[in-house]
Design a protein around this motif. Structure first.
Motif, PDB file in Angstrom:
ATOM      1  N   LYS A  72       0.831  -1.203   0.000  1.00 44.77           N
ATOM      2  CA  LYS A  72       0.000   0.000   0.000  1.00 44.77           C
ATOM      3  C   LYS A  72       0.869   1.258   0.000  1.00 44.77           C
ATOM      4  O   LYS A  72       1.900   1.314   0.677  1.00 44.77           O
ATOM      5  CB  LYS A  72      -0.915   0.020   1.231  1.00 44.77           C
ATOM      6  CG  LYS A  72      -2.117  -0.885   1.103  1.00 44.77           C
ATOM      7  CD  LYS A  72      -3.110  -0.640   2.222  1.00 44.77           C
ATOM      8  CE  LYS A  72      -4.374  -1.473   2.017  1.00 44.77           C
ATOM      9  NZ  LYS A  72      -5.392  -1.200   3.066  1.00 44.77           N
ATOM     10  N   TYR A  73       0.388   2.228  -0.754  1.00 46.33           N
ATOM     11  CA  TYR A  73       1.072   3.521  -0.819  1.00 46.33           C
ATOM     12  C   TYR A  73       0.064   4.628  -0.538  1.00 46.33           C
ATOM     13  O   TYR A  73      -1.123   4.500  -0.853  1.00 46.33           O
ATOM     14  CB  TYR A  73       1.690   3.750  -2.202  1.00 46.33           C
ATOM     15  CG  TYR A  73       2.784   2.784  -2.573  1.00 46.33           C
ATOM     16  CD1 TYR A  73       4.119   3.092  -2.328  1.00 46.33           C
ATOM     17  CD2 TYR A  73       2.486   1.561  -3.186  1.00 46.33           C
ATOM     18  CE1 TYR A  73       5.133   2.209  -2.683  1.00 46.33           C
ATOM     19  CE2 TYR A  73       3.492   0.675  -3.540  1.00 46.33           C
ATOM     20  CZ  TYR A  73       4.814   1.006  -3.282  1.00 46.33           C
ATOM     21  OH  TYR A  73       5.815   0.130  -3.641  1.00 46.33           O
ATOM     22  N   THR A  74       0.552   5.681   0.037  1.00 45.27           N
ATOM     23  CA  THR A  74      -0.264   6.882   0.267  1.00 45.27           C
ATOM     24  C   THR A  74       0.508   8.092  -0.248  1.00 45.27           C
ATOM     25  O   THR A  74       1.685   8.272   0.093  1.00 45.27           O
ATOM     26  CB  THR A  74      -0.584   7.077   1.759  1.00 45.27           C
ATOM     27  OG1 THR A  74      -1.276   5.931   2.248  1.00 45.27           O
ATOM     28  CG2 THR A  74      -1.470   8.310   1.948  1.00 45.27           C
ATOM     29  N   ASP A  75      -0.170   8.899  -1.057  1.00 44.42           N
ATOM     30  CA  ASP A  75       0.493  10.074  -1.608  1.00 44.42           C
ATOM     31  C   ASP A  75      -0.548  11.142  -1.936  1.00 44.42           C
ATOM     32  O   ASP A  75      -1.760  10.867  -1.933  1.00 44.42           O
ATOM     33  CB  ASP A  75       1.280   9.706  -2.871  1.00 44.42           C
ATOM     34  CG  ASP A  75       2.438  10.673  -3.118  1.00 44.42           C
ATOM     35  OD1 ASP A  75       2.448  11.750  -2.480  1.00 44.42           O
ATOM     36  OD2 ASP A  75       3.303  10.353  -3.952  1.00 44.42           O
ATOM     37  N   THR A  76      -0.080  12.323  -2.201  1.00 44.60           N
ATOM     38  CA  THR A  76      -0.960  13.444  -2.531  1.00 44.60           C
ATOM     39  C   THR A  76      -0.776  13.831  -4.002  1.00 44.60           C
ATOM     40  O   THR A  76       0.366  14.046  -4.448  1.00 44.60           O
ATOM     41  CB  THR A  76      -0.665  14.676  -1.658  1.00 44.60           C
ATOM     42  OG1 THR A  76      -0.795  14.312  -0.282  1.00 44.60           O
ATOM     43  CG2 THR A  76      -1.641  15.816  -1.978  1.00 44.60           C
ATOM     44  N   LEU A  77      -1.872  13.896  -4.734  1.00 44.42           N
ATOM     45  CA  LEU A  77      -1.816  14.292  -6.141  1.00 44.42           C
ATOM     46  C   LEU A  77      -1.597  15.801  -6.253  1.00 44.42           C
ATOM     47  O   LEU A  77      -1.919  16.570  -5.334  1.00 44.42           O
ATOM     48  CB  LEU A  77      -3.108  13.901  -6.851  1.00 44.42           C
ATOM     49  CG  LEU A  77      -3.386  12.395  -6.983  1.00 44.42           C
ATOM     50  CD1 LEU A  77      -4.784  12.165  -7.544  1.00 44.42           C
ATOM     51  CD2 LEU A  77      -2.342  11.733  -7.877  1.00 44.42           C
ATOM     52  N   SER A  78      -1.069  16.205  -7.371  1.00 39.54           N
ATOM     53  CA  SER A  78      -0.803  17.634  -7.590  1.00 39.54           C
ATOM     54  C   SER A  78      -1.947  18.329  -8.313  1.00 39.54           C
ATOM     55  O   SER A  78      -1.900  19.545  -8.524  1.00 39.54           O
ATOM     56  CB  SER A  78       0.484  17.806  -8.406  1.00 39.54           C
ATOM     57  OG  SER A  78       0.386  17.128  -9.646  1.00 39.54           O
ATOM     58  N   LEU A  79      -2.970  17.584  -8.706  1.00 41.05           N
ATOM     59  CA  LEU A  79      -4.133  18.154  -9.374  1.00 41.05           C
ATOM     60  C   LEU A  79      -5.404  17.640  -8.732  1.00 41.05           C
ATOM     61  O   LEU A  79      -5.447  16.525  -8.207  1.00 41.05           O
ATOM     62  CB  LEU A  79      -4.148  17.803 -10.872  1.00 41.05           C
ATOM     63  CG  LEU A  79      -3.066  18.410 -11.763  1.00 41.05           C
ATOM     64  CD1 LEU A  79      -3.161  17.835 -13.164  1.00 41.05           C
ATOM     65  CD2 LEU A  79      -3.191  19.928 -11.802  1.00 41.05           C
ATOM     66  N   SER A  80      -6.434  18.452  -8.784  1.00 36.87           N
ATOM     67  CA  SER A  80      -7.730  18.028  -8.244  1.00 36.87           C
ATOM     68  C   SER A  80      -8.843  18.543  -9.142  1.00 36.87           C
ATOM     69  O   SER A  80      -8.638  19.413  -9.987  1.00 36.87           O
ATOM     70  CB  SER A  80      -7.927  18.557  -6.817  1.00 36.87           C
ATOM     71  OG  SER A  80      -7.983  19.980  -6.834  1.00 36.87           O
ATOM     72  N   SER A  81     -10.030  17.982  -8.946  1.00 32.59           N
ATOM     73  CA  SER A  81     -11.205  18.443  -9.678  1.00 32.59           C
ATOM     74  C   SER A  81     -12.394  18.448  -8.737  1.00 32.59           C
ATOM     75  O   SER A  81     -12.346  17.872  -7.641  1.00 32.59           O
ATOM     76  CB  SER A  81     -11.482  17.533 -10.888  1.00 32.59           C
ATOM     77  OG  SER A  81     -11.710  16.200 -10.483  1.00 32.59           O
ATOM     78  N   SER A  82     -13.472  19.087  -9.172  1.00 33.26           N
ATOM     79  CA  SER A  82     -14.626  19.266  -8.291  1.00 33.26           C
ATOM     80  C   SER A  82     -15.323  17.953  -7.932  1.00 33.26           C
ATOM     81  O   SER A  82     -16.046  17.889  -6.946  1.00 33.26           O
ATOM     82  CB  SER A  82     -15.638  20.206  -8.954  1.00 33.26           C
ATOM     83  OG  SER A  82     -16.054  19.680 -10.207  1.00 33.26           O
ATOM     84  N   ASP A  83     -15.103  16.901  -8.728  1.00 37.36           N
ATOM     85  CA  ASP A  83     -15.769  15.628  -8.436  1.00 37.36           C
ATOM     86  C   ASP A  83     -14.952  14.736  -7.498  1.00 37.36           C
ATOM     87  O   ASP A  83     -15.342  13.605  -7.206  1.00 37.36           O
ATOM     88  CB  ASP A  83     -16.068  14.876  -9.729  1.00 37.36           C
ATOM     89  CG  ASP A  83     -14.812  14.565 -10.532  1.00 37.36           C
ATOM     90  OD1 ASP A  83     -13.759  15.153 -10.225  1.00 37.36           O
ATOM     91  OD2 ASP A  83     -14.898  13.745 -11.467  1.00 37.36           O
ATOM     92  N   MET A  84     -13.817  15.225  -7.041  1.00 31.56           N
ATOM     93  CA  MET A  84     -12.995  14.453  -6.105  1.00 31.56           C
ATOM     94  C   MET A  84     -13.426  14.743  -4.679  1.00 31.56           C
ATOM     95  O   MET A  84     -13.578  15.906  -4.294  1.00 31.56           O
ATOM     96  CB  MET A  84     -11.514  14.794  -6.290  1.00 31.56           C
ATOM     97  CG  MET A  84     -10.931  14.334  -7.608  1.00 31.56           C
ATOM     98  SD  MET A  84      -9.152  14.728  -7.747  1.00 31.56           S
ATOM     99  CE  MET A  84      -8.761  14.007  -9.335  1.00 31.56           C
ATOM    100  N   HIS A  85     -13.606  13.690  -3.907  1.00 30.48           N
ATOM    101  CA  HIS A  85     -14.031  13.846  -2.508  1.00 30.48           C
ATOM    102  C   HIS A  85     -13.596  12.610  -1.721  1.00 30.48           C
ATOM    103  O   HIS A  85     -13.391  11.523  -2.298  1.00 30.48           O
ATOM    104  CB  HIS A  85     -15.557  14.006  -2.420  1.00 30.48           C
ATOM    105  CG  HIS A  85     -16.312  12.906  -3.119  1.00 30.48           C
ATOM    106  ND1 HIS A  85     -16.560  11.684  -2.521  1.00 30.48           N
ATOM    107  CD2 HIS A  85     -16.847  12.847  -4.369  1.00 30.48           C
ATOM    108  CE1 HIS A  85     -17.232  10.911  -3.367  1.00 30.48           C
ATOM    109  NE2 HIS A  85     -17.421  11.586  -4.496  1.00 30.48           N
ATOM    110  N   PRO A  86     -13.434  12.747  -0.415  1.00 34.04           N
ATOM    111  CA  PRO A  86     -13.023  11.591   0.403  1.00 34.04           C
ATOM    112  C   PRO A  86     -13.984  10.418   0.232  1.00 34.04           C
ATOM    113  O   PRO A  86     -15.202  10.581   0.235  1.00 34.04           O
ATOM    114  CB  PRO A  86     -13.050  12.147   1.831  1.00 34.04           C
ATOM    115  CG  PRO A  86     -12.797  13.613   1.659  1.00 34.04           C
ATOM    116  CD  PRO A  86     -13.501  13.982   0.381  1.00 34.04           C
ATOM    117  N   GLY A  87     -13.423   9.240   0.052  1.00 34.19           N
ATOM    118  CA  GLY A  87     -14.219   8.035  -0.151  1.00 34.19           C
ATOM    119  C   GLY A  87     -14.414   7.701  -1.615  1.00 34.19           C
ATOM    120  O   GLY A  87     -14.828   6.581  -1.953  1.00 34.19           O
ATOM    121  N   GLY A  88     -14.094   8.634  -2.502  1.00 36.36           N
ATOM    122  CA  GLY A  88     -14.251   8.389  -3.924  1.00 36.36           C
ATOM    123  C   GLY A  88     -13.115   7.563  -4.489  1.00 36.36           C
ATOM    124  O   GLY A  88     -12.008   7.520  -3.941  1.00 36.36           O
TER     125      GLY A  88
END
Length: 235
Positions: free
Chosen positions: A82-98
């Motif tokens: 397992k890996y955990t990281d933060t993306l450098s881009l986001s969009s309005s349809d992204m939300h926790p649990g998605g």
């Protein structure tokens, strides 16, 4: 140059300077956005050469400063790890649990990118760039066509001497407290036809126009609706 005066008025100089700056600025903005879009597209293509897709879960939206959306913190598994990281881009349809599909480098699973979001971003950059570039191109083309038409009329048009009937200020344009003027005139041909003309906007005062003089108008021999009123000749 189609103006008979050797020295342009301050209003004309400023108008032309503003027009050149406007065209140049829009061209520059358009090129910058297009280059950014191309740069992101090339980077995306190079990344995909050695990348594989994986489904990731958004576990949080990391917000910094005034970022309203925040960057998605994702958790994904590659080869049982397992890996955990933060993306450098986001969009309005992204939300926790998605769930989203991300791509990772085969030789470095911690190097991840949201390729689909990047594709949308590339489209936005290219679209904005093309819009700005198109606007500057259209304005420049219209200006060139206008100058070319006047040169053609001066060289090949039918010259008639019209009677000045009115002078009005063009309230749609302004330089300081002053507006350019538009000269209205008319010409009656030997066969009795009456032609009405008006000039382009000229940066001078109405009292500078000699109302007693006939004003030269150059008409297209095939299409009288195309003409040029030479206001400089009566200044």
């Amino acid at each position: 140059m189609f103006h008979s005066r050797k020295v342009l008025s301050e209003g004309e100089r400023r108008e032309r300077s503003f027009s050149r700056i406007f065209i140049g600025l829009f061209s520059f903005i358009g090129i910058v956005f297009i280059l950014i879009g191309i740069g992101v597209a090339v980077s995306r293509a190079q990344f995909l050469k050695n990348a594989s897709p994986v489904e990731a879960e958004i576990i949080a939206m990391h917000r910094t400063g005034t970022d309203a959306l925040g960057m998605p913190v994702v958790e994904y598994t590659v080869d049982g790890k397992k890996y955990t990281d933060t993306l450098s881009l986001s969009s309005s349809d992204m939300h926790p649990g998605g769930l989203i599909t991300i791509y990772y480098q085969n030789d470095n699973p911690e190097n991840i990118r949201a390729i689909e979001t990047e594709g949308f971003l590339i489209g936005i950059f290219l679209f904005i760039g093309l819009v700005f570039a198109s606007i500057s191109w259209i304005i420049a083309s219209v200006r060139r066509k206008h100058r070319r038409n006047i040169r053609q009329l001066l060289a090949n048009g039918l010259k008639v001497d019209a009677e000045i009937t009115d002078i009005q200020e063009n309230l749609n344009k302004r330089m300081g407290k002053h507006h350019p003027i538009i000269v209205h005139c008319r010409y009656q041909s030997p066969d009795g036809r009456l032609y009405l003309f008006h000039s382009h906007s000229v940066w001078c005062r109405s009292h500078e126009v000699d109302m007693k003089k006939k004003i030269p108008v150059y008409m297209d021999r095939q299409n009288p609706a195309r003409y040029f009123v030479d206001v400089d000749a009566v200044l």
